[in-house]
Design a protein around this motif. Structure first.
Motif, PDB file in Angstrom:
ATOM      1  N   LYS A 131      -9.662   0.956  -0.962  1.00 50.25           N
ATOM      2  CA  LYS A 131      -8.218   1.223  -0.973  1.00 50.25           C
ATOM      3  C   LYS A 131      -7.845   2.358  -0.022  1.00 50.25           C
ATOM      4  O   LYS A 131      -6.817   2.291   0.667  1.00 50.25           O
ATOM      5  CB  LYS A 131      -7.763   1.559  -2.393  1.00 50.25           C
ATOM      6  N   SER A 135      -7.009  -0.020   3.780  1.00 45.08           N
ATOM      7  CA  SER A 135      -5.971  -0.485   2.867  1.00 45.08           C
ATOM      8  C   SER A 135      -5.550  -1.927   3.139  1.00 45.08           C
ATOM      9  O   SER A 135      -5.160  -2.653   2.214  1.00 45.08           O
ATOM     10  CB  SER A 135      -4.748   0.433   2.960  1.00 45.08           C
ATOM     11  N   PHE A 138      -8.015  -4.203   1.478  1.00 37.99           N
ATOM     12  CA  PHE A 138      -7.788  -4.066   0.037  1.00 37.99           C
ATOM     13  C   PHE A 138      -6.590  -4.918  -0.387  1.00 37.99           C
ATOM     14  O   PHE A 138      -6.646  -5.658  -1.388  1.00 37.99           O
ATOM     15  CB  PHE A 138      -7.553  -2.588  -0.305  1.00 37.99           C
TER      16      PHE A 138
END
Length: 519
Positions: A131, A135, A138
């Motif tokens: 994360k 990102s 993710f």
């Protein structure tokens, strides 16, 4: 010519059925125990996958985004929203499709989707820093989990409609009414057994092994059981003549539907200003015409015209709630520090209480009718939920959390008895040609209300404010009870037989009141 022949065959079959309703007929062959057991085992394997994912996904989401219900609520909203939008269409597809094709699509899509969702979760759990480090990856994996889970639930919806709303009714046709009641109870018991055992086992794996192990186990289970489920259901299809005959009738109906529309007048656009002729329809009106003629609107039109629409709406309103061991409540309990295995055990106890409904319901239904069983079971559920409301004001340690779990668990007896009562009313009062469509719309409506609960969870995403969700949920349950009570009064012109209550019967006032009989 071929289509006209098929249409006449359908009409002749319907005439034979109408003529034979008031005449004694040869009893149908007894249901072979082997095929009934195969149906139950196949349904158990399918429901186990769905119930395991339903419990596990909340724990995965709260782990990936701690201290917030946001990811869990977004997942629930996507899943419920897809079912709300496509549920009626799924019901119509099933109604117009060969049983074997339905089985293949259901089992392939469900198990493949769950396998992909499990694989995405495994990747997320194996990369705990994804994360913050990447990102975009993710977000893609979370989106893949959401979409795959939603497709899996749509596929599960198709299987639920097929088995619960169609095959159970077809297999019990011609037999005493108690056969359908018993099959409904067993099928609901299988679902609740899965809801009981899968969270306990998953909770033990998560608590004593790891989240990763639970995700790997789930993905492997979905991959292996698909073939077993297909073999079991195909053996039922081949071995039960009533299902084959029902399949032939549905194929004939689907083929003759275009014939009915061939004779319809074709609208002709005439220039505006021609005397006595209407002007051309505007583009907006044409769009509205297409929408009104769409499968989605047609399915809803069929549903609204059913006699059981109010019980269906009442049942659907019960999905606008967080007072269940669903995603939001599970994530909140996890945030409050309740151990995972305790949550799993609590959910198991809840399902065990629900299982008791499959035993109590046939007893009550045989004595006080399906309609009144629904009334008594609903308000018993409502009474238990008062404990959940009371837990809001209990702040000491985790007593409030355990009160919440206890109230939800106790309410499951009334909830599942009410569910069985509404389903049986639909089975008894909805025609064979509309059965799958009505089932699809009912699940769509339930998912729409479920979606509203998740949207509320997105707005109120702080676990500290879970009490707000509790109050709103209890209010919606109360509204559902009032709607069902109005429906019962509309049918019977009374709600209770006060004169049959021994203590009240001794009162002179009730002796003087006229009796309504055994309505």
């Amino acid at each position: 010519m071929e289509n006209e022949t098929e249409a006449s065959v359908v009409q002749q079959e319907e005439q034979r059925e109408d003529q034979g309703q008031g005449q004694p007929q040869n009893p149908p062959p007894a249901l072979r125990r082997r095929f009934v057991i195969s149906l139950y085992v196949g349904y158990f394997l399918a429901r186990w996958s769905a119930r395991t994912w339903e419990f596990s996904v909340a724990l995965y989401m709260i782990y990936l985004w701690p201290n917030s219900l946001l990811l869990a609520a977004i997942y629930g909203a996507i899943e419920s929203g897809s079912t709300a939008i496509f549920g009626p269409i799924v019901g119509q597809w099933i109604e117009g499709m060969d049983y074997v094709k339905v089985l293949r699509l259901w089992l392939l899509c469900q198990n493949l989707s769950y396998t992909i969702a499990g694989g995405a979760v495994i990747k997320l759990l194996l990369s705990p820093n994804l994360k913050s480090n990447n990102s975009s990856v993710f977000a893609i994996l979370v989106a893949l989990t959401n979409v795959s889970g939603a497709i899996g639930m749509l596929s599960t919806l198709g299987g639920t409609i097929l088995i619960e709303r169609d095959w159970a009714v077809v297999m019990s046709e011609g037999h005493p009414p108690g056969v359908l009641t018993r099959m409904n109870s067993v099928i609901r018991g299988i679902d609740l057994s899965s809801k009981l055992l899968s969270p306990v086992i998953t909770g033990l794996i998560i608590s004593f092994v790891s989240l990763k192990a639970s995700a790997i186990t789930f993905a492997a289970w979905a991959t292996i059981t698909a073939w077993v489920e297909y073999w079991l259901f195909i053996s039922v299809y081949i071995g039960v003549p009533a299902i084959i005959r029902s399949n032939e009738r549905r194929i004939l109906r689907s083929r003759t539907k275009p014939v009915e529309g061939k004779d319809a007048a074709v609208p002709v656009c005439i220039e505006e200003g021609s005397q006595g002729n209407p002007p051309c329809r505007t583009g907006m009106l044409k769009i509205l015409d297409r929408i009104s003629e769409s499968s989605f609107v047609g399915a809803w039109r069929i549903y609204i015209n059913q006699e059981v629409v109010l019980p269906g709406v009442s049942l659907a309103l019960l999905f606008f709630t967080v007072l269940s061991f669903g995603t939001l409540m599970t994530a909140t309990l996890q945030w409050e520090g309740i151990p995972t295995y305790i949550i799993g055990i609590g959910r198991g106890i809840s399902a065990t209480v629900g299982l008791a409904a499959t035993v109590v319901y046939p007893l009550m239904q045989s004595r006080i009718s399906t309609l009144r069983t629904g009334l008594w079971s609903f308000w018993s559920q409502w009474s238990c939920l008062l404990v959940c409301v009371g837990s809001i004001w209990v702040k000491k340690d985790n007593i409030g959390s355990y009160m919440l779990m206890a109230g939800v668990a106790a309410s499951r007896l009334g909830l599942w008895m009410f569910d069985l009562a509404v389903i049986q009313q639909m089975q008894d009062l909805v025609s064979e040609s509309d059965r799958c469509v009505v089932g699809g719309v009912q699940n769509s409506l339930q998912s729409a209300l479920d979606l509203m609960a998740y949207l509320l969870g997105i707005i109120v995403s702080n676990p500290k404010d879970f009490w707000i969700l509790t109050i709103v949920s209890f209010s919606t349950v109360t509204l559902a009870g009032l709607i069902y009570t109005v429906h019962l009064y509309r049918i019977r012109n009374h709600i209770f037989h006060f004169e049959k209550i021994p203590l009240l019967n001794k009162c002179c006032l009730f002796r003087l009141l006229p009796s309504r009989g055994n309505m």
